[in-house]
Design a protein around this motif. Structure first.
Motif, PDB file in Angstrom:
ATOM      1  N   LYS A  41      -9.385   9.528   1.245  1.00  0.00           N
ATOM      2  CA  LYS A  41      -8.757   8.284   0.788  1.00  0.00           C
ATOM      3  C   LYS A  41      -7.335   8.583   0.322  1.00  0.00           C
ATOM      4  O   LYS A  41      -6.927   8.230  -0.779  1.00  0.00           O
ATOM      5  CB  LYS A  41      -9.581   7.668  -0.346  1.00  0.00           C
ATOM      6  CG  LYS A  41     -10.980   7.219   0.075  1.00  0.00           C
ATOM      7  CD  LYS A  41     -11.739   6.652  -1.102  1.00  0.00           C
ATOM      8  CE  LYS A  41     -13.157   6.245  -0.696  1.00  0.00           C
ATOM      9  NZ  LYS A  41     -13.927   5.721  -1.845  1.00  0.00           N
ATOM     10  N   ILE A  45       0.427   5.385   1.193  1.00  0.00           N
ATOM     11  CA  ILE A  45       0.556   4.467   0.069  1.00  0.00           C
ATOM     12  C   ILE A  45       0.668   5.209  -1.261  1.00  0.00           C
ATOM     13  O   ILE A  45       1.206   4.677  -2.240  1.00  0.00           O
ATOM     14  CB  ILE A  45      -0.641   3.475   0.020  1.00  0.00           C
ATOM     15  CG1 ILE A  45      -0.328   2.273  -0.888  1.00  0.00           C
ATOM     16  CG2 ILE A  45      -1.914   4.178  -0.421  1.00  0.00           C
ATOM     17  CD1 ILE A  45       0.805   1.420  -0.409  1.00  0.00           C
ATOM     18  N   TYR A  95      -2.062   4.217   6.070  1.00  0.00           N
ATOM     19  CA  TYR A  95      -1.619   3.847   4.725  1.00  0.00           C
ATOM     20  C   TYR A  95      -2.565   4.376   3.646  1.00  0.00           C
ATOM     21  O   TYR A  95      -2.133   4.930   2.639  1.00  0.00           O
ATOM     22  CB  TYR A  95      -1.554   2.321   4.586  1.00  0.00           C
ATOM     23  CG  TYR A  95      -0.485   1.649   5.407  1.00  0.00           C
ATOM     24  CD1 TYR A  95       0.858   1.759   5.064  1.00  0.00           C
ATOM     25  CD2 TYR A  95      -0.824   0.874   6.513  1.00  0.00           C
ATOM     26  CE1 TYR A  95       1.840   1.120   5.797  1.00  0.00           C
ATOM     27  CE2 TYR A  95       0.151   0.225   7.260  1.00  0.00           C
ATOM     28  CZ  TYR A  95       1.481   0.361   6.894  1.00  0.00           C
ATOM     29  OH  TYR A  95       2.445  -0.272   7.636  1.00  0.00           O
ATOM     30  N   ASP A  96      -3.865   4.184   3.851  1.00  0.00           N
ATOM     31  CA  ASP A  96      -4.844   4.454   2.794  1.00  0.00           C
ATOM     32  C   ASP A  96      -5.729   5.660   3.043  1.00  0.00           C
ATOM     33  O   ASP A  96      -6.535   6.013   2.193  1.00  0.00           O
ATOM     34  CB  ASP A  96      -5.752   3.222   2.606  1.00  0.00           C
ATOM     35  CG  ASP A  96      -5.007   2.041   2.028  1.00  0.00           C
ATOM     36  OD1 ASP A  96      -4.500   2.173   0.897  1.00  0.00           O
ATOM     37  OD2 ASP A  96      -4.922   0.995   2.696  1.00  0.00           O
ATOM     38  N   GLU A  97      -5.613   6.283   4.214  1.00  0.00           N
ATOM     39  CA  GLU A  97      -6.540   7.362   4.534  1.00  0.00           C
ATOM     40  C   GLU A  97      -5.936   8.334   5.543  1.00  0.00           C
ATOM     41  O   GLU A  97      -4.983   8.006   6.254  1.00  0.00           O
ATOM     42  CB  GLU A  97      -7.839   6.779   5.108  1.00  0.00           C
ATOM     43  CG  GLU A  97      -7.623   5.990   6.381  1.00  0.00           C
ATOM     44  CD  GLU A  97      -8.811   5.129   6.757  1.00  0.00           C
ATOM     45  OE1 GLU A  97      -9.650   4.856   5.882  1.00  0.00           O
ATOM     46  OE2 GLU A  97      -8.889   4.718   7.933  1.00  0.00           O
ATOM     47  N   TYR A 170       3.012  -1.588   0.514  1.00  0.00           N
ATOM     48  CA  TYR A 170       2.794  -1.090   1.870  1.00  0.00           C
ATOM     49  C   TYR A 170       4.049  -1.237   2.738  1.00  0.00           C
ATOM     50  O   TYR A 170       4.294  -0.426   3.632  1.00  0.00           O
ATOM     51  CB  TYR A 170       1.634  -1.840   2.523  1.00  0.00           C
ATOM     52  CG  TYR A 170       0.286  -1.482   1.953  1.00  0.00           C
ATOM     53  CD1 TYR A 170      -0.424  -0.381   2.417  1.00  0.00           C
ATOM     54  CD2 TYR A 170      -0.280  -2.252   0.939  1.00  0.00           C
ATOM     55  CE1 TYR A 170      -1.655  -0.047   1.885  1.00  0.00           C
ATOM     56  CE2 TYR A 170      -1.516  -1.930   0.398  1.00  0.00           C
ATOM     57  CZ  TYR A 170      -2.198  -0.821   0.875  1.00  0.00           C
ATOM     58  OH  TYR A 170      -3.423  -0.485   0.348  1.00  0.00           O
ATOM     59  N   ARG A 238      -5.473   1.491  -6.381  1.00  0.00           N
ATOM     60  CA  ARG A 238      -5.749   0.660  -5.219  1.00  0.00           C
ATOM     61  C   ARG A 238      -4.681  -0.429  -5.140  1.00  0.00           C
ATOM     62  O   ARG A 238      -4.412  -1.119  -6.128  1.00  0.00           O
ATOM     63  CB  ARG A 238      -7.142   0.030  -5.331  1.00  0.00           C
ATOM     64  CG  ARG A 238      -8.282   1.052  -5.315  1.00  0.00           C
ATOM     65  CD  ARG A 238      -8.455   1.656  -3.926  1.00  0.00           C
ATOM     66  NE  ARG A 238      -9.607   2.542  -3.857  1.00  0.00           N
ATOM     67  CZ  ARG A 238      -9.556   3.851  -4.044  1.00  0.00           C
ATOM     68  NH1 ARG A 238      -8.403   4.419  -4.326  1.00  0.00           N
ATOM     69  NH2 ARG A 238     -10.633   4.590  -3.931  1.00  0.00           N
ATOM     70  N   PRO A 321      -3.723  -2.538   5.792  1.00  0.00           N
ATOM     71  CA  PRO A 321      -4.492  -2.298   4.566  1.00  0.00           C
ATOM     72  C   PRO A 321      -5.858  -2.972   4.635  1.00  0.00           C
ATOM     73  O   PRO A 321      -6.040  -3.974   5.336  1.00  0.00           O
ATOM     74  CB  PRO A 321      -3.609  -2.922   3.486  1.00  0.00           C
ATOM     75  CG  PRO A 321      -2.226  -2.851   4.049  1.00  0.00           C
ATOM     76  CD  PRO A 321      -2.380  -3.058   5.521  1.00  0.00           C
TER      77      PRO A 321
END
Length: 363
Positions: A41, A45, A95-97, A170, A238, A321
């Protein structure tokens, strides 16, 4: 056809004391093969302004030397066993992973399987990040940016940052980052980023293939439990993209783009609390919705008075996202038919909104 269907309940899963998750599943298709994934994760970002591009750069560095596989020995070892970089070995930063994968591994070579688990272990906690390799990789990333940053890519980035991701964090965290950062970051900044975010509570090992899942689980527990988790670690925040009623219009003019097109996006929020079953139901509805409207769009092209050469309706066009999704109309208008083309799409969407699908379409 004689084999039983895969059931998610058959997944062997758990969480180690250090926070790392694992998911292991027996799957005999293809026979005698297994695939390994290392998921985190951690993505762009989490970068600060002065770190834009480090998440993606770190993904590159994962193949350039680890504790048990110095320099390029990891790739040399895997390719000697017919596991080729780019095909069976690869990774992707979002972006997130960030997801690493080693696929299509023959299961009869027990030593090879153990070595791949050791590679995943090193990705978690054993990158060497030598100064020489970092400097070598700067040129690789610059070339990737140069070759990919075409007019089409620049237009896509504008759509994301000025439209779909507007006013969110983002919009300022493009995965490849900035070349100023890539050229000038110091070695310790990358190493600190690695130590801060590559940690077991944000990681998962995923193994799917023709293996004994219980035996593999024991190996995972023994090897990955040795990785420590710092107590005073920073919180993994988050972030969300706010979806409101605002209409955004972008005019992207560039001769390099070639043909003229109209793209009309509908953004919607995805409920993060959906269960696995609810998300599956959502995906099925989405497939039916986009399929029906897309067929209606295609039919309009064949009409003699049609203002478009082509018209399509899709979803999931971008890696976005987790909290938002999009529906997208793509139109290629005939000469001097920009507004008639847009009206055509708006009419079809309004018709579906008011009346839905007919029974034949749904069937």
């Amino acid at each position: 056809k004689d084999k039983p269907e895969l059931n998610p309940a058959d997944i062997t899963k758990g969480q180690l004391n250090n926070g790392m998750h694992y998911y292991i599943m027996h799957n005999e298709e293809p026979e005698d093969r297994v695939s390994f994934y290392f998921a985190q994760k951690v993505g762009s970002i989490l970068e600060e302004d002065s770190q834009q591009g480090l998440a993606h750069f770190l993904e590159h560095m994962a193949f350039n030397g680890t504790e048990h596989f110095p320099n390029k020995r990891m790739l040399e070892y895997l390719e000697k066993n017919s596991i080729k970089f780019g095909n069976e070995i690869n990774a992707a930063t979002h972006y997130d992973e960030t997801i690493y994968r080693i696929q299509n591994v023959p299961v009869e070579n027990e030593r090879l399987l153990d070595s791949i688990l050791l590679i995943l272990h090193d990705w978690s906690d054993g990158l060497t990040l030598s100064a020489a390799e970092i400097d070598n990789e700067r040129g690789v990333v610059r070339e990737e940016w140069r070759s990919r940053y075409t007019a089409q890519r620049r237009a896509a980035d504008s759509i994301l940052n000025q439209g779909l991701l507007k006013d969110s964090r983002y919009a300022k965290r493009g995965v490849i980052g900035t070349m100023d950062v890539i050229d000038n970051f110091n070695y310790e900044e990358l190493r600190d980023y690695y130590q801060k975010w590559y940690r077991p509570d944000l990681q998962a090992v995923i193994i799917v293939g023709d293996i004994d899942e219980k035996k593999m689980e024991e190996k995972v527990k023994k090897l990955f439990s040795t990785i420590s988790l710092e107590k005073d670690r920073p919180k993994r925040e988050r972030y969300k993209v706010k979806v409101g009623d605002e209409f955004t219009y972008l005019n992207l003019a560039n001769k390099e783009l070639g043909t003229t097109s109209i793209e009309y996006f509908l953004r919607y929020e995805v409920d993060p609390t959906l269960t696995e079953k609810e998300m599956f139901q959502h995906e099925v509805k989405l497939e039916i919705l986009t399929s029906i409207i897309d067929r209606r769009f295609i039919k309009t092209v064949d009409q003699p008075s049609s203002p478009v050469y082509s018209a399509r309706f899709t979803d999931r066009d971008f890696t976005l996202p987790k909290n938002i999704g999009i529906l997208k109309s793509t139109l290629h208008p005939k000469k001097d038919s920009l507004l008639p083309a847009l009206k055509l799409a708006a009419t079809e969407l309004k018709r579906f909104w008011l009346h839905g699908a007919n029974q034949d379409e749904f069937d």
